[in-house]
Write a protein that holds these residues in place. Structure first.
Motif, PDB file in Angstrom:
ATOM      1  N   CYS A 331      -1.818  -4.168   0.987  1.00 36.84           N
ATOM      2  CA  CYS A 331      -1.745  -4.802   2.322  1.00 36.84           C
ATOM      3  C   CYS A 331      -2.944  -5.704   2.634  1.00 36.84           C
ATOM      4  O   CYS A 331      -2.888  -6.484   3.597  1.00 36.84           O
ATOM      5  N   GLN A 332      -4.000  -5.568   1.898  1.00 36.26           N
ATOM      6  CA  GLN A 332      -5.154  -6.469   2.074  1.00 36.26           C
ATOM      7  C   GLN A 332      -5.601  -6.567   3.535  1.00 36.26           C
ATOM      8  O   GLN A 332      -5.754  -7.660   4.082  1.00 36.26           O
ATOM      9  N   GLY A 333      -5.742  -5.447   4.199  1.00 32.96           N
ATOM     10  CA  GLY A 333      -6.320  -5.458   5.544  1.00 32.96           C
ATOM     11  C   GLY A 333      -5.322  -5.496   6.687  1.00 32.96           C
ATOM     12  O   GLY A 333      -5.681  -5.260   7.837  1.00 32.96           O
ATOM     13  N   ARG A 334      -4.058  -5.805   6.405  1.00 31.96           N
ATOM     14  CA  ARG A 334      -3.073  -5.766   7.504  1.00 31.96           C
ATOM     15  C   ARG A 334      -2.406  -4.390   7.512  1.00 31.96           C
ATOM     16  O   ARG A 334      -2.549  -3.607   6.569  1.00 31.96           O
ATOM     17  N   LEU A 335      -1.675  -4.113   8.610  1.00 33.53           N
ATOM     18  CA  LEU A 335      -0.957  -2.836   8.653  1.00 33.53           C
ATOM     19  C   LEU A 335       0.281  -2.898   7.759  1.00 33.53           C
ATOM     20  O   LEU A 335       0.934  -3.939   7.679  1.00 33.53           O
ATOM     21  N   PRO A 336       0.627  -1.803   7.095  1.00 30.26           N
ATOM     22  CA  PRO A 336       1.838  -1.814   6.261  1.00 30.26           C
ATOM     23  C   PRO A 336       3.091  -2.032   7.109  1.00 30.26           C
ATOM     24  O   PRO A 336       3.129  -1.668   8.284  1.00 30.26           O
ATOM     25  N   ASP A 337       4.109  -2.643   6.513  1.00 32.96           N
ATOM     26  CA  ASP A 337       5.412  -2.722   7.159  1.00 32.96           C
ATOM     27  C   ASP A 337       6.503  -2.523   6.109  1.00 32.96           C
ATOM     28  O   ASP A 337       6.201  -2.219   4.958  1.00 32.96           O
ATOM     29  N   PHE A 338       7.775  -2.733   6.519  1.00 35.79           N
ATOM     30  CA  PHE A 338       8.863  -2.398   5.595  1.00 35.79           C
ATOM     31  C   PHE A 338       8.881  -3.266   4.333  1.00 35.79           C
ATOM     32  O   PHE A 338       9.520  -2.910   3.349  1.00 35.79           O
ATOM     33  N   SER A 339       8.202  -4.409   4.372  1.00 35.86           N
ATOM     34  CA  SER A 339       8.171  -5.229   3.150  1.00 35.86           C
ATOM     35  C   SER A 339       7.371  -4.522   2.052  1.00 35.86           C
ATOM     36  O   SER A 339       7.443  -4.884   0.886  1.00 35.86           O
ATOM     37  N   ASP A 340       6.599  -3.493   2.434  1.00 37.40           N
ATOM     38  CA  ASP A 340       5.781  -2.760   1.439  1.00 37.40           C
ATOM     39  C   ASP A 340       6.480  -1.477   0.971  1.00 37.40           C
ATOM     40  O   ASP A 340       5.880  -0.672   0.259  1.00 37.40           O
ATOM     41  N   TYR A 341       7.724  -1.309   1.388  1.00 39.12           N
ATOM     42  CA  TYR A 341       8.434  -0.040   1.175  1.00 39.12           C
ATOM     43  C   TYR A 341       8.422   0.397  -0.294  1.00 39.12           C
ATOM     44  O   TYR A 341       8.170   1.547  -0.612  1.00 39.12           O
ATOM     45  N   GLU A 342       8.691  -0.548  -1.191  1.00 41.01           N
ATOM     46  CA  GLU A 342       8.750  -0.196  -2.624  1.00 41.01           C
ATOM     47  C   GLU A 342       7.354  -0.109  -3.233  1.00 41.01           C
ATOM     48  O   GLU A 342       7.166   0.542  -4.256  1.00 41.01           O
ATOM     49  N   ALA A 343       6.410  -0.768  -2.604  1.00 43.03           N
ATOM     50  CA  ALA A 343       5.092  -0.915  -3.247  1.00 43.03           C
ATOM     51  C   ALA A 343       4.117   0.212  -2.910  1.00 43.03           C
ATOM     52  O   ALA A 343       2.998   0.217  -3.422  1.00 43.03           O
ATOM     53  N   LEU A 344       4.531   1.148  -2.058  1.00 44.49           N
ATOM     54  CA  LEU A 344       3.604   2.216  -1.663  1.00 44.49           C
ATOM     55  C   LEU A 344       4.166   3.603  -2.016  1.00 44.49           C
ATOM     56  O   LEU A 344       4.570   4.375  -1.132  1.00 44.49           O
ATOM     57  N   PRO A 345       4.198   3.930  -3.317  1.00 43.90           N
ATOM     58  CA  PRO A 345       4.803   5.206  -3.726  1.00 43.90           C
ATOM     59  C   PRO A 345       4.063   6.425  -3.183  1.00 43.90           C
ATOM     60  O   PRO A 345       4.665   7.478  -2.966  1.00 43.90           O
TER      61      PRO A 345
END
Ligand code: HEM
Length: 464
Positions: A331-345
């Motif tokens: 996320c590089q400093g921003r809050l996570p959102d659904f676009s990160d769903y697959e990338a945050l196991p």
């Protein structure tokens, strides 16, 4: 002498009752097939007093009986009502899913009967399979599809952010220790506050449903003086409140100025289901019930699992920095959102372990079998109450080694280049924790995604 006679009378009476009871059971068993195995109960009442598990955890007792009798399906007599407990995924899949046409009703006694007698409408949970259940499920499912829109989440995507800020995250002073549970609750239930009676009443109703679960499964609800009867007027009041209060508020706001009302489930149902219906009055009842059901069934459950996620992190202090490092990297400093769903196991791993280790619904809501059925040479009679032992399935050591330990790492695998992914060989507990067949939780995607997003943002903003 007279006391001797009294004892003899009592013995004779017991013997006669035992014979009648055996005859009744035999009559009720038209087939010669045996019932699934199970522990013998008391004469006449069977296991009506309820199975005592360690610390009241009946799911442990059910699992242990399954092991003792070498069967994944066990049978208990509850004063003439057959209770069937399914201790394995195999049995749940074979019966509740593959034969869902006959295993999807709810029990006719207890809360179901009460809600039919009082014409309660607040909840889809206890409706029988026929009738309004179908239309209610459709209404609840509308906003809860697999890819849910952020506006369908309890407070929209922004809610966890607002909650974090409100509770002191992202540079604002951290929440006091005592208030942690309330902060987590507010993520799942925007109405949760002392000044919000809806939340309090829903929790009271939830407590009652859980504590009186015995009454839902077996006909103890019919015994005079039982809590379920004593509390029926309380339930009716809560029902009306849950059903009407949130819907009416939105209805008034939409009537005043529809444009200014943010997208939400109630508004969506009003515009797309009620207004276009042939019978708008009936559809409005359905819409009210759908909104009430979602709140009643969804707020406390989601909050419980999210609290278990926090506990999972507390119990795994080494996991937290790894999860945070992966969020920082993605996320590089921003809050996570659904676009990160697959990338945050790592976030998925915590949600999965919280659902497995401490399942909020340890014993599934009771299903009811509507016709006589045969399973592996054993009879499951029509009218049997069938309960999936979700806890036992999620504590099967063959699937989850060392099941009592809370360990989110079990879902992750690390490739030689250091990339961490979810291990497809480890079954996802969410496939079990939301129930089975036609009664499977319609809010499962909404529930899971709410927890994922809230946890991802909590991890981004807080050390726990
Ligand atoms: C972590 C959160 C949740 C868990 C663990 C959970 C679990 C369950 C379970 C085990 C059932 C019974 C399924 C069966 O009988 O086989 C159920 C039913 C239900 N759930 Fe959920 N649930 C959650 C969140 C939600 C949410 C967010 C909603 C609504 C938006 C919801 C709405 C319902 C409804 C309406 C039913 C009744 C379905 C029926 O009887 O046909 N649940 N849930």
């Amino acid at each position: 002498m007279s006391s001797l006679l009294r004892v003899a009378d009592a013995v004779l009476l017991c013997a006669a009752l035992a014979i009648i009871y055996r005859l009744c059971l035999r009559q009720a068993q038209p087939s010669r097939l045996p019932y699934p195995p199970g522990p013998p109960g008391y004469p006449l009442i069977g296991h009506l007093s309820g199975p005592e598990g360690p610390g009241g955890r009946s799911w442990v007792a059910f699992r242990d009986w399954g092991l003792q009798y070498g069967s994944d399906v066990i049978h208990l007599n509850m004063a003439g009502t057959h209770l069937i407990v399914l201790n394995t995924l195999r049995a749940c899949s074979n019966l509740l899913e593959k034969r869902s046409t006959i295993y999807s009703d709810r029990p006719t006694a207890g809360i179901t009967m009460l809600s039919e007698l009082l014409e309660l409408w607040s909840t889809a949970l206890w409706t029988r399979m026929a009738g309004r259940s179908q239309v209610l499920r459709v209404a609840v499912q509308r906003p809860c599809g697999a890819k849910i829109s952020p506006s369908a989440l309890p407070g929209g995507v922004t809610l966890p952010t607002q909650s974090l800020h409100g509770s002191g995250g992202m540079g604002i002073p951290r929440p006091s220790h005592g208030g942690r549970a309330d902060h987590v609750r507010r993520i799942c239930d925007r109405r949760a506050s002392k000044r919000r009676p809806l939340s309090e009443r829903c929790r009271a109703c939830g407590r009652m449903c859980t504590e009186d679960l015995g009454s839902c499964e077996v006909p103890t609800g019919l015994v005079p003086g039982c809590r379920i009867q004593a509390e029926s007027s309380f339930v009716a009041q809560i029902d009306m409140y849950i059903r009407d209060a949130p819907y009416d508020v939105t209805k008034k706001r939409v009537a005043d100025d529809a444009e200014s009302v943010p997208d939400c489930v109630a508004k969506d149902l009003m515009e797309k289901m009620v207004n276009n219906a042939k019978d708008p009055e009936y559809m409005e009842r359905v819409a009210r019930s759908a909104v009430g059901s979602m709140y009643l069934a969804g707020a406390d459950t989601t909050h419980s699992v999210l609290s278990a996620c926090v506990l999972t992190l507390v119990l795994n202090p080494n996991f937290l920095p790894r999860a945070q490092a992966s969020i920082d990297e993605v996320c590089q400093g921003r809050l996570p959102d659904f676009s990160d769903y697959e990338a945050l196991p790592h976030v998925h791993a915590v949600v999965r372990e919280a659902m497995r280790w401490n399942p909020v619904v340890a014993l599934n809501l009771p299903h009811r079998c509507t016709t006589d059925d045969t399973y592996e040479g054993q009879l499951i009679p029509a009218g049997s109450i069938v309960i999936a032992n979700i806890w036992a399935i999620l504590h099967d050591p063959a699937v989850y080694p060392d099941p009592e330990s809370c360990n989110p790492m079990r879902y992750l695998r690390c490739s030689p280049d250091g990339t961490v992914t979810l291990d497809p060989a480890v079954p996802n507990p969410a496939d079990v924790a939301f129930g089975f067949g036609r009664r499977i939780c319609p809010g499962r995607f909404m529930g899971y995604q709410t927890m994922w997003l809230a946890l991802a943002r909590m991890l981004a903003a807080f050390d726990i």
